[in-house]
Scaffold this motif. Structure first.
Motif, mmCIF file in Angstrom:
data_model
loop_
_atom_site.group_PDB
_atom_site.id
_atom_site.type_symbol
_atom_site.label_atom_id
_atom_site.label_comp_id
_atom_site.label_asym_id
_atom_site.label_seq_id
_atom_site.Cartn_x
_atom_site.Cartn_y
_atom_site.Cartn_z
ATOM 1 N N GLN A 1 0.836 -1.193 0.000
ATOM 2 C CA GLN A 1 0.000 0.000 0.000
ATOM 3 C C GLN A 1 0.872 1.244 0.000
ATOM 4 N N LEU A 2 0.477 2.221 -0.802
ATOM 5 C CA LEU A 2 1.138 3.519 -0.832
ATOM 6 C C LEU A 2 0.184 4.566 -0.255
ATOM 7 N N TYR B 1 10.469 14.220 2.500
ATOM 8 C CA TYR B 1 11.409 13.117 2.711
ATOM 9 C C TYR B 1 10.753 11.864 3.286
ATOM 10 N N TRP B 2 9.473 11.955 3.645
ATOM 11 C CA TRP B 2 8.807 10.794 4.243
ATOM 12 C C TRP B 2 8.367 9.836 3.135
ATOM 13 N N SER B 3 8.721 8.559 3.277
ATOM 14 C CA SER B 3 8.377 7.568 2.269
ATOM 15 C C SER B 3 6.878 7.274 2.287
ATOM 16 N N PRO B 4 6.198 7.270 1.124
ATOM 17 C CA PRO B 4 4.753 6.969 1.079
ATOM 18 C C PRO B 4 4.427 5.515 1.396
ATOM 19 N N ARG B 5 5.426 4.668 1.576
ATOM 20 C CA ARG B 5 5.182 3.275 1.937
ATOM 21 C C ARG B 5 4.781 3.129 3.403
#
Length: 399
Positions: A2-3, A94-98
């Protein structure tokens, strides 16, 4: 996998409401008006809000046919939880969408993140808090006296006083196993307290003489004095490296530093404004003002600046074509004076960070000039103002 949409998670729907009550009443001799309002706003960024309370009272009195007076009082309380929007936006990038940004805290109260080098933006907001609380009182009063038709005296006094209290705090690391401390923003825990008091007093006394002679010549003379007195007191204290990570007391900080600032300023002004008119189409205006300021040395603190202007409404003297409604020519010269900043003529000292039990002093980086003089700006203008087609079309030119 999920993204997540970082921006949908990072922002909320903001809301704001305002409630106002107004009351008015009076008679031929007295008029009263009062109002109260409340404003509440929840920001689009989590943990941000703003509230404002406003109360106002106005009163005017006709004491006699020659004397009238009035007063007004306005109190405002405002403040809320503020955030660093730029820093928040940077961390979102900078926050990963994962990873779910809204899952920002663990059961033990420490930061939930996927990497020790990446801080959760919402966790930063929830722990790094900045609050302010401003109390402001604006008061004024006036009285006018008209002993004869051509002479009028007026006096007005006002005071603008406010206090501004701010706190900025963040917890330090808890020292738990698996903790990912936010050292970039929260460091090792800190508390910052800032308090400011400002008072700005203004006072104006004015005498006004107006008269028309033989329905041809007119005179309007204003003589007056005004005062502006300002006082500022500011204190701030910073305590960092908290012993108990979430106890926000200065006594809980391993290092405490303080800073204070005092500013006093006063300016007296004496002024005159004379306008001479001929047949209500030719006007000559002369003004002069002398200021005495506390920011300059004794030999330079008094300074004078005049102005002169001539205006001629030729459309009131000559009959113009029907399509030409109005015509005016004007010429003016003005000299404007300005004093310097407070304490700009002195060389002072500032304190540095304590070295053990020793407090170092060093000379200010800004060199004062005891010979500082007032700043003057001179302007010379000429122009015309024209209107046509029953004032539907207008042209104004100034050089």
């Amino acid at each position: 996998a999920q993204l997540y949409n970082n921006y949908k998670q990072a922002f909320e729907t903001g809301t704001q409401t305002r409630h106002t009550v107004n009351l008015t009443g009076g008679s031929e001799r007295a008029q009263l008006m009062g109002s109260m309002s409340y404003f509440n706003q929840d920001g689009v960024i989590p943990f941000s809000d703003y509230k404002s309370y406003n109360a106002r009272l106005n009163a005017q009195f006709k004491i006699s046919d020659k004397i009238s007076a009035g007063a007004s009082l306005n109190y405002i309380n405002s403040g809320g939880n503020r955030i660093n929007a730029d820093r928040y936006g940077e961390q979102i990038i900078y926050w990963s969408p994962r990873w779910n940004m809204k899952d920002y805290v663990k059961p033990d109260g420490t930061q939930q993140t996927y990497s020790s080098g990446t801080n959760n933006p919402i966790y930063t907001l929830s722990t790094n808090k900045f609050r302010d609380n401003v109390n402001r009182t604006i008061a004024s009063a006036f009285i006018t006296y008209k002993p004869v038709q051509w002479l009028n005296f007026s006096y007005r006094i006002g005071n603008d006083f406010y206090t501004d209290g701010r706190t900025h705090q963040a917890p330090g690391p808890m020292g738990l196993v698996g903790e990912a401390p936010n050292l970039d923003d929260n460091e090792y825990g800190f508390i910052y307290e800032y308090n400011l008091r400002s008072r700005n007093l203004t006072s104006t006394l004015l005498a006004n003489i107006t008269h028309t002679f033989n329905k041809k010549y007119s005179i309007d003379l204003k003589l007056g004095h005004d005062l502006r007195d300002q006082r500022v007191r500011r204190n701030s204290v910073m305590g960092d490296t908290l012993v108990v990570p979430d106890l926000f007391l200065l006594g809980n900080a391993k290092r405490v530093t303080a800073d204070s600032y005092i500013m006093d300023y006063r300016n007296y002004g004496y002024f005159a404004d004379l306008t001479l008119g001929l047949n209500n189409y030719l006007f000559l205006e002369l003004t002069g003002r002398n200021d005495l300021t506390s920011t300059l040395s004794l030999s330079n603190r008094s300074y004078f600046y005049p102005s002169v202007s001539l205006s001629y409404i030729f459309s009131d003297q000559f009959k113009l074509p029907g399509w030409w409604s109005y015509g005016k020519a004007k010429l003016s010269y003005a000299k404007i004076g300005k004093d310097g900043d407070a304490y700009a003529i002195t060389n002072g000292f500032e304190t540095g960070l304590p070295l053990g039990s020793t407090i170092p002093f060093y000379q200010s980086r800004t060199l004062g000039n005891p010979n500082l003089r007032p700043e003057f700006t001179q302007t010379l203008e000429a122009g015309t103002e024209l209107r046509f087609l029953e004032n539907r079309l207008g042209v104004e030119v100034t050089v």
